[in-house]
Design an enzyme around this catalytic site. Sequence first.
Site, PDB file in Angstrom:
ATOM      1  N   ASP A 273       0.874  -1.350   0.128  1.00  0.00           N
ATOM      2  CA  ASP A 273       0.061   0.181   0.132  1.00  0.00           C
ATOM      3  C   ASP A 273       0.831   1.347   0.120  1.00  0.00           C
ATOM      4  O   ASP A 273       1.516   1.757   0.907  1.00  0.00           O
ATOM      5  CB  ASP A 273      -0.783   0.014   1.189  1.00  0.00           C
ATOM      6  N   LYS A 280       1.478   7.950   0.512  1.00  0.00           N
ATOM      7  CA  LYS A 280       2.204   7.696   1.792  1.00  0.00           C
ATOM      8  C   LYS A 280       3.320   8.650   1.799  1.00  0.00           C
ATOM      9  O   LYS A 280       4.128   8.489   1.078  1.00  0.00           O
ATOM     10  CB  LYS A 280       2.004   6.437   2.205  1.00  0.00           C
ATOM     11  N   ASP A 291       0.222  -4.942   4.560  1.00  0.00           N
ATOM     12  CA  ASP A 291      -1.124  -4.655   4.350  1.00  0.00           C
ATOM     13  C   ASP A 291      -2.001  -5.995   3.791  1.00  0.00           C
ATOM     14  O   ASP A 291      -3.084  -5.556   3.460  1.00  0.00           O
ATOM     15  CB  ASP A 291      -1.146  -3.456   3.337  1.00  0.00           C
ATOM     16  N   ASP A 350      -5.578   6.529  -0.741  1.00  0.00           N
ATOM     17  CA  ASP A 350      -5.002   5.696   0.378  1.00  0.00           C
ATOM     18  C   ASP A 350      -5.904   4.990   1.323  1.00  0.00           C
ATOM     19  O   ASP A 350      -5.887   4.111   2.153  1.00  0.00           O
ATOM     20  CB  ASP A 350      -4.216   6.707   1.404  1.00  0.00           C
ATOM     21  N   GLU A 352      -7.913   2.621   0.265  1.00  0.00           N
ATOM     22  CA  GLU A 352      -8.140   1.665  -0.659  1.00  0.00           C
ATOM     23  C   GLU A 352      -8.615   0.462  -0.115  1.00  0.00           C
ATOM     24  O   GLU A 352      -9.393  -0.261  -0.589  1.00  0.00           O
ATOM     25  CB  GLU A 352      -6.848   1.319  -1.518  1.00  0.00           C
ATOM     26  N   ARG A 354     -11.124  -0.390   2.155  1.00  0.00           N
ATOM     27  CA  ARG A 354     -12.502  -0.409   2.022  1.00  0.00           C
ATOM     28  C   ARG A 354     -12.827  -0.566   0.696  1.00  0.00           C
ATOM     29  O   ARG A 354     -13.986  -1.100   0.516  1.00  0.00           O
ATOM     30  CB  ARG A 354     -13.224   0.723   2.963  1.00  0.00           C
TER      31      ARG A 354
HETATM   32  N1  BES Z   1      -3.181   0.027   5.338  1.00  0.00           N
HETATM   33  C1  BES Z   1      -3.575   1.368   5.833  1.00  0.00           C
HETATM   34  C2  BES Z   1      -3.918   1.666   7.093  1.00  0.00           C
HETATM   35  C3  BES Z   1      -2.603   1.708   8.168  1.00  0.00           C
HETATM   36  C4  BES Z   1      -1.867   2.675   8.281  1.00  0.00           C
HETATM   37  C5  BES Z   1      -2.257   0.428   8.795  1.00  0.00           C
HETATM   38  C6  BES Z   1      -0.669   2.760   9.044  1.00  0.00           C
HETATM   39  C7  BES Z   1      -1.237   0.210   9.672  1.00  0.00           C
HETATM   40  C8  BES Z   1      -0.592   1.329   9.621  1.00  0.00           C
HETATM   41  C9  BES Z   1      -4.909   2.028   5.075  1.00  0.00           C
HETATM   42  O1  BES Z   1      -4.912   1.523   3.738  1.00  0.00           O
HETATM   43  C10 BES Z   1      -4.695   3.406   4.957  1.00  0.00           C
HETATM   44  O2  BES Z   1      -3.875   4.005   4.490  1.00  0.00           O
HETATM   45  N2  BES Z   1      -5.703   3.855   5.711  1.00  0.00           N
HETATM   46  C11 BES Z   1      -5.667   5.467   5.899  1.00  0.00           C
HETATM   47  C12 BES Z   1      -6.991   6.066   5.744  1.00  0.00           C
HETATM   48  C13 BES Z   1      -7.440   7.463   5.482  1.00  0.00           C
HETATM   49  C14 BES Z   1      -6.850   7.903   4.173  1.00  0.00           C
HETATM   50  C15 BES Z   1      -8.824   7.684   6.003  1.00  0.00           C
HETATM   51  C16 BES Z   1      -5.130   5.966   7.393  1.00  0.00           C
HETATM   52  O3  BES Z   1      -5.309   5.086   8.285  1.00  0.00           O
HETATM   53  O4  BES Z   1      -4.390   6.785   7.373  1.00  0.00           O
HETATM   54 ZN    ZN Z   2      -3.891  -0.055   3.123  1.00  0.00          ZN
HETATM   55 MN    MN Z   3      -4.021   2.861   2.502  1.00  0.00          MN
END
Ligand code: BES
Ligand code: ZN
Ligand code: MN
Length: 502
Positions: A273, A280, A291, A350, A352, A354
């Site tokens: 991811d 990111k 991920d 990001d 993604e 969901r």
């Molecule tokens: N895979 C990430 C969630 C994640 C981030 C898990 C850091 C463990 C550590 C997910 O896809 C993501 O990027 N989520 C975003 C959502 C936001 C854009 C609403 C997040 O958590 O920042």
């Molecule tokens: Zn993710």
């Molecule tokens: Mn993500």
Amino acid sequence: MEYTVKSGSPEKQRIGCVVVAVYATRKLSPSAKILDEISGGVISNLVRRGEMEGDLGQTLLLHNLENTLCDRVLLVGCGKEKDITTQNFRKANQAMVKRLQASGATEIASYLTEAPVKRRNITWKIGQSIEAIDECLYQFNQLKTDTNLPRRPLRKFIFSVSGRGQLTDGEIAVRNSMAVSTGIKLSKDLANLPGNICTPAYLAKQATTLQEQYPKIKTTVLDEEDMEKLGMGSLLAVSRGSREAGKLIIIEYMAGDEKQDPIVLVGKGVTFDSGGISLKPGASMDEMKFDMCGAASVLGTISACAELQLPMNIVCIIPTVENMPGGKAIKPGDIVTSMSGKTIEILNTDAEGRLILCDALTFAEKYNPDVVIDIATLTGACVVALGSHPAGLLGNHSPLIHNLLNAGEKSGDRCWELPLWDDYQEELHSNFADIANIGGKGAGTITAACFLSRFTKKYHWAHLDIAGVAWKSGHHKGATGRPVSLLMQYILDRYEESKQSS
Ligand code: BES
Ligand code: ZN
Ligand code: MN
């Protein structure tokens, strides 16, 4: 590792090491007492002199104790006898393994199974011991050319049970836990592999291998063309930014009564991811190879079920993609149509997880599921809310939530419920589509679950956000294999319940 059970007195064990508990402060367990008496008070003398207080995790290795048949006796501190929790019982076992690894012993008889843990029986203690030992000994060396393996590795653990009447229970515990432990190992191995090896195609290949390994497993892999036909516009939107083709992996294990609706497990399988166009930041981005831990846990769980030949119906659905910012990648503001027909405005590429899960959750409807549980490293917000001890748990059916909370307590692989109130739903309002893929600043774990809840109205559903528990960062970076243990406990509990009602 070889595991067995045995009943018998500690001084009679002709073995490399006998392990016995000492409680805080300076209280000998029954087996420690036996060894003490037979050896003329050696242990109680050491304890009196302050060599061993019995604090949790403390160890003391003794050699050639008189009138015993073993080469060594290891004293392990278990803390206060009255409050040995699940976590403490595991810690005591891990302290044992660490000390034994630095000794020459290869075959061990553990009497830590004597330690009283509230409301837990011998079956549980053997199971927890096996999981704790295997966790301690796990190494991921596949990609190292130079590994320094121990010269005399641990080979065998014999767990003491208090009488012949407990032997059968003990043997069942060994069988169950070894299967769970194998599932955890599979899950860790897959998750620890880097994104350039563990791609969606690689996960699909592993799932197909399970089919060859276990006759009751049937694996189907849908490619992007198949998904196009099903209208999975949301999953495909994420996959578009990558050169790696996305897949939908379906694993059916139908070993139960054919009238029984299946338990469906859906695991997020983002093999890397990057965030996509909503890229990111660079720091720790390598950890986004993890991920796909939801997918890994689902694969570990179903292989453990197959290993045990559990007569249950279980279906795993794994949407797997790589989230990359390629030339065809989705952009903030893009609107896509999901398999359910609902349109989604992608405000952040990001978010993604969901987007791929929602199509998998719609696909799950065709199984007429008894329950659906999705497992996903979904939000960084979950790490903020709960840290790394429990997984986040949300859902639409309180008996299911209740069962998962209980399975978590029992296995030690815990989860904690967050509220899925309607109040949060309005956060997902979009001016241009049916729903937006992100909410506002607060409660990120809950708004993510709210998004999923729009696609799970037709069945009982729970969501486990494992972002905080699926791997460890820092010097000991690596996958934990969670929540395989929780899921297996849930499934084994459901199996027991089904036996009673039939
Ligand atoms: N895979 C990430 C969630 C994640 C981030 C898990 C850091 C463990 C550590 C997910 O896809 C993501 O990027 N989520 C975003 C959502 C936001 C854009 C609403 C997040 O958590 O920042
Ligand atoms: Zn993710
Ligand atoms: Mn993500």
